[in-house]
Design a protein around this motif. Structure first.
Motif, PDB file in Angstrom:
ATOM      1  N   ILE A  45       0.854  -1.191   0.000  1.00  4.93           N
ATOM      2  CA  ILE A  45       0.000   0.000   0.000  1.00  4.93           C
ATOM      3  C   ILE A  45       0.889   1.239   0.000  1.00  4.93           C
ATOM      4  O   ILE A  45       2.113   1.139   0.063  1.00  4.93           O
ATOM      5  CB  ILE A  45      -0.975   0.023   1.206  1.00  4.93           C
ATOM      6  N   THR A  46       0.285   2.399  -0.051  1.00  2.77           N
ATOM      7  CA  THR A  46       1.057   3.643  -0.088  1.00  2.77           C
ATOM      8  C   THR A  46       1.534   4.034   1.311  1.00  2.77           C
ATOM      9  O   THR A  46       0.968   3.587   2.319  1.00  2.77           O
ATOM     10  CB  THR A  46       0.210   4.798  -0.644  1.00  2.77           C
ATOM     11  N   ARG A  47       2.542   4.905   1.333  1.00  4.24           N
ATOM     12  CA  ARG A  47       3.014   5.449   2.620  1.00  4.24           C
ATOM     13  C   ARG A  47       1.886   6.195   3.317  1.00  4.24           C
ATOM     14  O   ARG A  47       1.725   6.104   4.531  1.00  4.24           O
ATOM     15  CB  ARG A  47       4.184   6.419   2.389  1.00  4.24           C
ATOM     16  N   GLN A  48       1.107   6.939   2.532  1.00  2.63           N
ATOM     17  CA  GLN A  48      -0.011   7.691   3.113  1.00  2.63           C
ATOM     18  C   GLN A  48      -1.034   6.740   3.725  1.00  2.63           C
ATOM     19  O   GLN A  48      -1.587   7.007   4.784  1.00  2.63           O
ATOM     20  CB  GLN A  48      -0.680   8.578   2.057  1.00  2.63           C
ATOM     21  N   GLY A  49      -1.263   5.612   3.084  1.00  4.34           N
ATOM     22  CA  GLY A  49      -2.187   4.609   3.627  1.00  4.34           C
ATOM     23  C   GLY A  49      -1.697   4.058   4.952  1.00  4.34           C
ATOM     24  O   GLY A  49      -2.470   3.873   5.890  1.00  4.34           O
ATOM     25  N   VAL A  50      -0.384   3.818   5.020  1.00  6.21           N
ATOM     26  CA  VAL A  50       0.216   3.339   6.275  1.00  6.21           C
ATOM     27  C   VAL A  50       0.094   4.410   7.351  1.00  6.21           C
ATOM     28  O   VAL A  50      -0.306   4.131   8.484  1.00  6.21           O
ATOM     29  CB  VAL A  50       1.694   2.939   6.072  1.00  6.21           C
ATOM     30  N   ARG A  51       0.437   5.646   6.995  1.00  5.81           N
ATOM     31  CA  ARG A  51       0.357   6.758   7.956  1.00  5.81           C
ATOM     32  C   ARG A  51      -1.056   6.907   8.506  1.00  5.81           C
ATOM     33  O   ARG A  51      -1.258   7.047   9.710  1.00  5.81           O
ATOM     34  CB  ARG A  51       0.807   8.058   7.295  1.00  5.81           C
ATOM     35  N   ASP A  52      -2.052   6.851   7.600  1.00  2.00           N
ATOM     36  CA  ASP A  52      -3.447   6.990   8.030  1.00  2.00           C
ATOM     37  C   ASP A  52      -3.867   5.841   8.943  1.00  2.00           C
ATOM     38  O   ASP A  52      -4.537   6.052   9.955  1.00  2.00           O
ATOM     39  CB  ASP A  52      -4.380   7.059   6.814  1.00  2.00           C
ATOM     40  N   ALA A  53      -3.467   4.619   8.596  1.00  2.00           N
ATOM     41  CA  ALA A  53      -3.815   3.451   9.412  1.00  2.00           C
ATOM     42  C   ALA A  53      -3.176   3.553  10.792  1.00  2.00           C
ATOM     43  O   ALA A  53      -3.812   3.243  11.809  1.00  2.00           O
ATOM     44  CB  ALA A  53      -3.379   2.167   8.714  1.00  2.00           C
ATOM     45  N   ILE A  54      -1.931   3.994  10.839  1.00  2.00           N
ATOM     46  CA  ILE A  54      -1.240   4.150  12.121  1.00  2.00           C
ATOM     47  C   ILE A  54      -1.908   5.230  12.956  1.00  2.00           C
ATOM     48  O   ILE A  54      -2.143   5.052  14.154  1.00  2.00           O
ATOM     49  CB  ILE A  54       0.266   4.437  11.903  1.00  2.00           C
ATOM     50  N   LYS A  55      -2.252   6.349  12.322  1.00  2.00           N
ATOM     51  CA  LYS A  55      -2.918   7.448  13.051  1.00  2.00           C
ATOM     52  C   LYS A  55      -4.253   6.979  13.633  1.00  2.00           C
ATOM     53  O   LYS A  55      -4.575   7.273  14.785  1.00  2.00           O
ATOM     54  CB  LYS A  55      -3.168   8.641  12.118  1.00  2.00           C
TER      55      LYS A  55
END
Length: 121
Positions: A45-55
């Motif tokens: 997945i994208t970095r943004q997807g990872v960031r959003d999931a972590i947030k």
């Protein structure tokens, strides 16, 4: 994205209440110290997807702690047990230097053993 070490602590308390993906992402990021890019590449997945999931997962952990307070209670209990042990040590030192009571010595041993047992739970 700055790492908040409190998240790793809260993950120990509430991690099983997250989805498997959320739990895995937080473990990769906080415990295994993978970068957002590495997690994104591994998960496809994208970095943004990872960031959003972590947030989202972090917010859920903080929400659970605000509602349940288990981590705070644990920390307070641990501090209290440490203080009990320190007081028992002070009493033991006084007993050794002044009265040398076997009864006091026995009670100190019981207090310290109980505090140790409770800290292991």
């Amino acid at each position: 994205m700055a790492k908040n070490l409190e998240v790793s602590f809260l993950l120990d308390f509430y991690g099983e209440m997250l989805t498997k993906k959320q739990h895995d992402f937080l473990v990769y990021y906080y415990n295994e110290d993978l970068s957002l890019s590495e997690i994104a590449e591994n998960e496809g997945i994208t970095r943004q997807g990872v960031r959003d999931a972590i947030k989202r997962a972090e917010n859920q952990l903080f929400d659970m702690e605000n509602r349940l307070g288990l981590a705070k209670r644990f920390t307070e209990m641990r501090k209290g047990l440490d203080e009990i042990t320190q007081c028992a040590e002070a009493i033991n030192d006084y007993n050794l230097n002044h009265s040398l009571s076997r009864e006091i010595n026995d009670n100190i041993s019981k207090i310290k053993a109980t505090a140790e047992y409770l800290s292991q739970l």
